[in-house]
Design a protein around this motif. Structure first.
Motif, mmCIF file in Angstrom:
data_model
loop_
_atom_site.group_PDB
_atom_site.id
_atom_site.type_symbol
_atom_site.label_atom_id
_atom_site.label_comp_id
_atom_site.label_asym_id
_atom_site.label_seq_id
_atom_site.Cartn_x
_atom_site.Cartn_y
_atom_site.Cartn_z
ATOM 1 N N LEU A 44 42.321 -17.798 26.523
ATOM 2 C CA LEU A 44 42.368 -17.265 25.145
ATOM 3 C C LEU A 44 41.483 -16.041 24.959
ATOM 4 O O LEU A 44 41.777 -15.179 24.127
ATOM 5 N N LEU A 45 40.377 -15.969 25.733
ATOM 6 C CA LEU A 45 39.435 -14.862 25.560
ATOM 7 C C LEU A 45 40.117 -13.509 25.712
ATOM 8 O O LEU A 45 39.729 -12.540 25.079
ATOM 9 N N VAL A 46 41.149 -13.448 26.568
ATOM 10 C CA VAL A 46 41.767 -12.140 26.830
ATOM 11 C C VAL A 46 42.960 -11.838 25.918
ATOM 12 O O VAL A 46 43.587 -10.795 26.066
ATOM 13 N N SER A 47 43.270 -12.728 24.991
ATOM 14 C CA SER A 47 44.348 -12.397 24.057
ATOM 15 C C SER A 47 43.816 -11.311 23.116
ATOM 16 O O SER A 47 42.624 -11.309 22.780
ATOM 17 N N PRO A 48 44.671 -10.375 22.693
ATOM 18 C CA PRO A 48 44.163 -9.246 21.895
ATOM 19 C C PRO A 48 43.351 -9.680 20.673
ATOM 20 O O PRO A 48 42.288 -9.127 20.408
#
Ligand code: NBP
Length: 483
Positions: free
Chosen positions: A400-404
């Motif tokens: 989730l950390l890399v979702s915009p």
């Protein structure tokens, strides 16, 4: 005469069972209830259940006779041995096609084992997580059913009807089929793991405000209330504010101030951490929140160590050279740390789910899980709408950390998050969850860590070999040779 949509059995009339029975009845189901201790059944029938379409059974045998086939029986007894005992007693009384639904917090491996056993007898088994506590059970919990797909076709409508509703028109039931075997209980377990982090993180925010800023419960409550109106809008934030408002009638002090800081647990956070360790998924915030409860329980040791172990006294607002702007700045930084930590909690929880799904071939549907946590359950939060959307857009999102949306959120909070951890460390205020979450974030975004040295040491003492950054292959070095 009855307009009943059907009849369902319910075993176990403690807090959850009683309220679920009332919820089922209010949705048009007739409920046959049984409790091992008969006085509890009688009290329920005479009390909250009186005048309702709820009947008591004095034995499991009588319950079996009162239920039409295929029977649908919900177990709401204490997790562990009691579930096995009740199943043992029920099996000889039931017939092929009957459906058992375990709604307690059973360990997912127990559910796998029980499902096998029950299905060998020709019955169908559903292991379902139910979250929402007493109020949720009564008004609409979040329901996470797993097990036999055939059973879901029969009981799905009933479970959806008693679940909380979410979504923009408040008409999407927080109940969806999770997957086979123990998948439902697994998802509930991870829900609880995330819950541990959010609770610990909120308590760290509270500790920082009271120790660095000398804020009293009432003042902290105002801050929490405000946060709950913004991006941290969530059930746990709301109840934390509500707790801080409560005055102890005996002492006239805020009740929270007279509550011992020993926090207990029932094992689901530990199970989540154990599973993460076994699956090789980094979930330090969840583990740290469990550890925080363990260390809290060492009260006598802590009290004695407090007298001997050296450490700084926190700088205190108003005394130690803080300027006027520092208080809102520190409160803002605490907010940022809390938000960053909560994002890490969900990121770790969903990463565990992804690995478990792959390992156990469950084919978990991440947007659907995020959707059913939006209402009724303890971790319901505005943030879940973003999580749902993030997985909808990128079903194979690695983290989730890399979702915009979360990348942007983390960019917004990281400065304050770092600043408050530095201040806490300088002042000797323990913030294990804030700090380990930031380390998780920094480790996850590090293209190169220091663990090349770990691998070199492994090769040194155990000939475990290593890989190189500049060419393919597996290498070993004779570390003690002179060349
Ligand atoms: P408890 O977990 O306190 O269990 C009490 C119930 O189990 C009583 O009805 C008791 O009957 C029955 N029971 C026991 Br203990 N041993 C039994 C046995 N050998 N045979 C038959 N019945 C037995 O109740 P709860 O708090 O309502 O929770 C029920 C389940 O839901 C648990 O798995 C719990 O973890 C889970 N859960 C609870 C919450 C919550 O907020 N409380 C939230 C979500 C999930 P008796 O009256 O005869 O002793």
């Amino acid at each position: 005469m009855s307009m009943s949509k059907g009849t369902v059995g319910l075993i176990g009339l403690a807090v959850m069972g009683e309220n679920l029975a009332l919820n089922l009845e209010s949705k048009g189901y007739k409920v046959v209830v049984y409790n091992r201790t008969a006085s509890r059944t009688e009290a329920f029938l005479k009390g909250p259940a009186s005048g309702r379409d709820i009947v008591g059974a004095s034995s499991l045998d009588e319950m079996a006779r009162l239920l039409p086939r295929p029977r649908q029986i919900i177990l709401m007894v204490k997790a562990g041995r009691p579930v096995d005992e009740v199943i043992e007693q029920l099996l000889p009384l039931l017939e092929p096609g009957d459906i058992l639904i375990d709604g307690g917090n059973s360990h997912f491996e127990d559910t796998e084992r029980r499902a096998k056993k029950v299905e060998e007898a020709g019955l169908l088994y559903v292991g379902t997580g139910i979250s929402g506590g007493e109020e949720g059970a009564l008004k609409g919990p979040s329901i996470m059913p797993g097990g036999s797909q055939r059973a879901w076709c029969v009981v799905g409508g009933m479970l959806k009807s008693i679940a909380a509703k979410a979504g923009k028109d408040n008409d999407e039931p927080c109940c969806e089929w999770i997957g086979p075997g123990g998948a439902g209980h697994y998802v509930k377990m991870v829900h609880n793991g995330i819950e541990y982090v959010v609770m610990q993180a909120i308590s760290e925010a509270y500790l920082l405000m009271s120790s660095l800023l000398s804020m009293r419960a009432g003042e902290i409550q105002t801050v929490f209330d405000n946060w709950n109106k913004g991006d941290l809008d969530s059930y746990l934030m709301e109840i934390a504010a509500s707790v801080l408002k409560k005055i102890d009638p005996e002492t006239g002090r805020p009740l929270v101030d007279v509550i011992s800081d020993r926090a207990a647990h029932k094992g689901t956070g530990m199970w989540t951490s154990q599973s993460a360790l076994e699956l090789g998924v980094p979930a330090p915030s969840i583990a740290e929140s469990v550890m925080a409860r363990y260390i809290s329980s060492l009260k006598a040791e802590r009290e004695s160590a407090a007298k001997t172990l050296p450490g700084p006294t926190p700088a205190v607002y108003g005394k130690d050279g803080f300027d006027d702007a520092s208080k809102p700045r520190i409160i803002g930084a605490i907010h940022d740390a809390l938000k960053g930590t909560i994002i890490c909690a969900y990121a770790q929880g969903f990463a565990i789910l992804a690995k478990a799904s792959e390992t156990y071939s469950w084919q978990l549907n991440m947007p659907s899980i995020a959707a059913l946590w939006r209402g009724g359950c303890i971790i319901r939060a505005a943030m879940l709408a973003d999580i749902m959307e993030a997985f909808d857009r990128q079903p194979n999102l690695p983290n989730l950390l890399v979702s915009p949306v979360f990348r942007d959120a983390l960019e917004g909070v990281q400065k304050g998050w770092r600043a408050i951890i530095a201040l806490a460390a300088q002042g000797g205020v323990p913030v294990p969850c804030f700090a380990s979450s930031l380390s998780y974030y920094d480790s996850y975004r590090a293209a190169r860590l220091g663990t090349n040295l770990v691998q070199a040491q492994r090769d040194y003492f155990g000939a475990h070999t290593y890989e190189r950054v500049d060419r393919e292959g597996v290498f070993h070095t004779d570390w003690t040779s002179e060349e």
